[in-house]
Scaffold this motif. Structure first.
Motif, PDB file in Angstrom:
ATOM      1  N   ASP A 122       0.827  -1.299   0.111  1.00  0.00           N
ATOM      2  CA  ASP A 122       0.046   0.038   0.027  1.00  0.00           C
ATOM      3  C   ASP A 122       0.844   1.280  -0.042  1.00  0.00           C
ATOM      4  O   ASP A 122       0.565   2.373  -0.842  1.00  0.00           O
ATOM      5  CB  ASP A 122      -0.920  -0.163   1.244  1.00  0.00           C
ATOM      6  CG  ASP A 122      -1.768   1.041   1.294  1.00  0.00           C
ATOM      7  OD1 ASP A 122      -2.691   1.502   0.140  1.00  0.00           O
ATOM      8  OD2 ASP A 122      -1.841   1.783   2.309  1.00  0.00           O
ATOM      9  N   LYS A 123       1.729   1.116   0.859  1.00  0.00           N
ATOM     10  CA  LYS A 123       2.844   2.450   0.839  1.00  0.00           C
ATOM     11  C   LYS A 123       3.527   2.658  -0.332  1.00  0.00           C
ATOM     12  O   LYS A 123       3.724   3.710  -0.849  1.00  0.00           O
ATOM     13  CB  LYS A 123       3.801   2.334   1.936  1.00  0.00           C
ATOM     14  CG  LYS A 123       3.254   2.440   3.419  1.00  0.00           C
ATOM     15  CD  LYS A 123       4.312   2.240   4.549  1.00  0.00           C
ATOM     16  CE  LYS A 123       3.512   2.585   5.964  1.00  0.00           C
ATOM     17  NZ  LYS A 123       4.593   2.425   6.893  1.00  0.00           N
ATOM     18  N   LEU A 124       3.925   1.447  -0.999  1.00  0.00           N
ATOM     19  CA  LEU A 124       4.517   1.622  -2.120  1.00  0.00           C
ATOM     20  C   LEU A 124       3.734   2.084  -3.496  1.00  0.00           C
ATOM     21  O   LEU A 124       4.122   2.871  -4.301  1.00  0.00           O
ATOM     22  CB  LEU A 124       5.229   0.172  -2.844  1.00  0.00           C
ATOM     23  CG  LEU A 124       6.457  -0.156  -1.988  1.00  0.00           C
ATOM     24  CD1 LEU A 124       6.553  -1.675  -2.166  1.00  0.00           C
ATOM     25  CD2 LEU A 124       7.715   0.640  -2.651  1.00  0.00           C
ATOM     26  N   SER A 125       2.398   1.766  -3.353  1.00  0.00           N
ATOM     27  CA  SER A 125       1.338   2.194  -4.371  1.00  0.00           C
ATOM     28  C   SER A 125       1.290   3.778  -4.380  1.00  0.00           C
ATOM     29  O   SER A 125       1.206   4.344  -5.291  1.00  0.00           O
ATOM     30  CB  SER A 125       0.173   1.441  -4.204  1.00  0.00           C
ATOM     31  OG  SER A 125       0.300   0.100  -4.482  1.00  0.00           O
ATOM     32  N   LYS A 143       2.902   9.355  -6.062  1.00  0.00           N
ATOM     33  CA  LYS A 143       3.316  10.609  -5.765  1.00  0.00           C
ATOM     34  C   LYS A 143       4.622  11.014  -6.965  1.00  0.00           C
ATOM     35  O   LYS A 143       4.451  11.958  -7.222  1.00  0.00           O
ATOM     36  CB  LYS A 143       4.046  10.777  -4.436  1.00  0.00           C
ATOM     37  CG  LYS A 143       2.908  10.588  -3.434  1.00  0.00           C
ATOM     38  CD  LYS A 143       3.427  10.975  -1.883  1.00  0.00           C
ATOM     39  CE  LYS A 143       2.047  10.832  -0.838  1.00  0.00           C
ATOM     40  NZ  LYS A 143       2.754  10.729   0.686  1.00  0.00           N
ATOM     41  N   ILE A 144       5.133   9.898  -6.940  1.00  0.00           N
ATOM     42  CA  ILE A 144       6.126  10.009  -8.158  1.00  0.00           C
ATOM     43  C   ILE A 144       5.695  10.441  -9.366  1.00  0.00           C
ATOM     44  O   ILE A 144       6.118  11.374 -10.055  1.00  0.00           O
ATOM     45  CB  ILE A 144       7.168   8.923  -8.200  1.00  0.00           C
ATOM     46  CG1 ILE A 144       8.053   8.601  -6.841  1.00  0.00           C
ATOM     47  CG2 ILE A 144       8.052   9.040  -9.286  1.00  0.00           C
ATOM     48  CD1 ILE A 144       8.920   7.379  -6.724  1.00  0.00           C
ATOM     49  N   CYS A 163      10.780  20.196  -7.855  1.00  0.00           N
ATOM     50  CA  CYS A 163       9.826  19.128  -8.010  1.00  0.00           C
ATOM     51  C   CYS A 163      11.053  17.915  -8.232  1.00  0.00           C
ATOM     52  O   CYS A 163      10.734  16.825  -7.675  1.00  0.00           O
ATOM     53  CB  CYS A 163       9.237  19.214  -9.291  1.00  0.00           C
ATOM     54  SG  CYS A 163       7.713  20.160  -9.157  1.00  0.00           S
ATOM     55  N   LYS A 164      11.992  18.135  -8.682  1.00  0.00           N
ATOM     56  CA  LYS A 164      13.164  17.090  -9.072  1.00  0.00           C
ATOM     57  C   LYS A 164      13.741  16.626  -7.617  1.00  0.00           C
ATOM     58  O   LYS A 164      13.899  15.415  -7.433  1.00  0.00           O
ATOM     59  CB  LYS A 164      14.236  17.348 -10.059  1.00  0.00           C
ATOM     60  CG  LYS A 164      13.765  17.448 -11.311  1.00  0.00           C
ATOM     61  CD  LYS A 164      14.742  17.992 -12.410  1.00  0.00           C
ATOM     62  CE  LYS A 164      14.301  18.162 -13.726  1.00  0.00           C
ATOM     63  NZ  LYS A 164      15.198  19.151 -14.548  1.00  0.00           N
ATOM     64  N   ALA A 165      13.942  17.744  -6.819  1.00  0.00           N
ATOM     65  CA  ALA A 165      14.277  17.488  -5.310  1.00  0.00           C
ATOM     66  C   ALA A 165      13.412  16.426  -4.413  1.00  0.00           C
ATOM     67  O   ALA A 165      13.669  15.528  -3.772  1.00  0.00           O
ATOM     68  CB  ALA A 165      14.541  18.381  -4.745  1.00  0.00           C
ATOM     69  N   GLU A 215      12.061   8.728  -4.632  1.00  0.00           N
ATOM     70  CA  GLU A 215      12.737   7.480  -4.765  1.00  0.00           C
ATOM     71  C   GLU A 215      13.405   6.798  -3.980  1.00  0.00           C
ATOM     72  O   GLU A 215      13.422   5.658  -3.852  1.00  0.00           O
ATOM     73  CB  GLU A 215      13.382   7.929  -6.326  1.00  0.00           C
ATOM     74  CG  GLU A 215      12.571   8.163  -7.516  1.00  0.00           C
ATOM     75  CD  GLU A 215      13.289   8.541  -8.785  1.00  0.00           C
ATOM     76  OE1 GLU A 215      14.357   8.852  -8.635  1.00  0.00           O
ATOM     77  OE2 GLU A 215      12.725   8.504  -9.815  1.00  0.00           O
ATOM     78  N   SER A 216      13.912   7.668  -3.180  1.00  0.00           N
ATOM     79  CA  SER A 216      14.801   7.292  -1.987  1.00  0.00           C
ATOM     80  C   SER A 216      13.761   6.597  -1.070  1.00  0.00           C
ATOM     81  O   SER A 216      14.184   5.512  -0.540  1.00  0.00           O
ATOM     82  CB  SER A 216      15.573   8.233  -1.189  1.00  0.00           C
ATOM     83  OG  SER A 216      15.902   7.638   0.055  1.00  0.00           O
ATOM     84  N   GLN A 217      12.562   7.042  -0.726  1.00  0.00           N
ATOM     85  CA  GLN A 217      11.822   6.321   0.264  1.00  0.00           C
ATOM     86  C   GLN A 217      11.312   4.931  -0.453  1.00  0.00           C
ATOM     87  O   GLN A 217      11.012   3.880   0.250  1.00  0.00           O
ATOM     88  CB  GLN A 217      10.452   7.168   0.563  1.00  0.00           C
ATOM     89  CG  GLN A 217      10.809   8.423   1.080  1.00  0.00           C
ATOM     90  CD  GLN A 217       9.697   9.311   1.315  1.00  0.00           C
ATOM     91  OE1 GLN A 217       8.593   9.214   0.515  1.00  0.00           O
ATOM     92  NE2 GLN A 217       9.874  10.235   2.194  1.00  0.00           N
ATOM     93  N   ARG A 218      11.181   4.923  -1.877  1.00  0.00           N
ATOM     94  CA  ARG A 218      10.648   3.830  -2.493  1.00  0.00           C
ATOM     95  C   ARG A 218      11.610   2.695  -2.438  1.00  0.00           C
ATOM     96  O   ARG A 218      11.260   1.606  -2.186  1.00  0.00           O
ATOM     97  CB  ARG A 218      10.369   4.186  -3.916  1.00  0.00           C
ATOM     98  CG  ARG A 218       9.837   2.930  -4.859  1.00  0.00           C
ATOM     99  CD  ARG A 218       9.730   3.171  -6.322  1.00  0.00           C
ATOM    100  NE  ARG A 218      10.826   3.706  -6.760  1.00  0.00           N
ATOM    101  CZ  ARG A 218      11.028   4.300  -8.095  1.00  0.00           C
ATOM    102  NH1 ARG A 218       9.941   4.218  -8.646  1.00  0.00           N
ATOM    103  NH2 ARG A 218      12.064   4.620  -8.432  1.00  0.00           N
ATOM    104  N   HIS A 219      12.981   3.235  -2.515  1.00  0.00           N
ATOM    105  CA  HIS A 219      13.783   2.130  -2.452  1.00  0.00           C
ATOM    106  C   HIS A 219      13.744   1.540  -1.024  1.00  0.00           C
ATOM    107  O   HIS A 219      14.119   0.141  -0.792  1.00  0.00           O
ATOM    108  CB  HIS A 219      15.139   2.706  -2.441  1.00  0.00           C
ATOM    109  CG  HIS A 219      16.489   1.786  -2.515  1.00  0.00           C
ATOM    110  ND1 HIS A 219      17.120   1.710  -1.332  1.00  0.00           N
ATOM    111  CD2 HIS A 219      17.084   0.978  -3.205  1.00  0.00           C
ATOM    112  CE1 HIS A 219      18.107   1.040  -1.630  1.00  0.00           C
ATOM    113  NE2 HIS A 219      17.945   0.505  -2.762  1.00  0.00           N
ATOM    114  N   ASP A 220      13.691   2.339   0.083  1.00  0.00           N
ATOM    115  CA  ASP A 220      13.539   2.053   1.486  1.00  0.00           C
ATOM    116  C   ASP A 220      12.694   0.980   1.646  1.00  0.00           C
ATOM    117  O   ASP A 220      12.848  -0.119   2.378  1.00  0.00           O
ATOM    118  CB  ASP A 220      13.508   2.985   2.218  1.00  0.00           C
ATOM    119  CG  ASP A 220      14.709   3.679   2.522  1.00  0.00           C
ATOM    120  OD1 ASP A 220      15.898   3.307   1.893  1.00  0.00           O
ATOM    121  OD2 ASP A 220      14.713   4.928   3.082  1.00  0.00           O
TER     122      ASP A 220
END
Length: 86
Positions: free
Chosen positions: A9-12, A17-18, A38-40, A46-51
């Motif tokens: 759910d969090k990944l979705s 958001k990305i 926006c890029k920042a 993307e870092s959160q997605r990786h985690d």
């Protein structure tokens, strides 16, 4: 403890958001500083997605290797049942 479902759910939500932040970067009516902002944010997302993906992989591995067990929680809904009064 997180569950596989809660992590998915969090990944979705993160992926949505990305996607939408990328749409903001592509707007024609914004200046370069807005795009940089926006890029920042995309970098952070993307870092959160990786985690989250690492956490999901670790949890899946732990469950498959019997290091952790997932629990099944039954829904105990009371609405629409006449025997339970307001």
């Amino acid at each position: 403890m997180e569950t596989i479902g809660s992590l998915v759910d969090k990944l979705s939500i993160n992926q949505l958001k990305i996607f939408h932040m990328n749409e903001q970067c592509a707007r024609d009516d914004v200046d370069e500083s807005f795009r940089d902002e926006c890029k920042a944010r995309i970098d952070i997302l993307e870092s959160q997605r990786h985690d989250l993906m690492e956490e999901l992989d670790e949890l899946y591995s732990d469950i498959v290797n019997s290091k952790k067990q997932s629990k099944v929680y039954r829904q105990m809904k009371m609405y629409n049942e006449k025997k339970y009064k307001d």
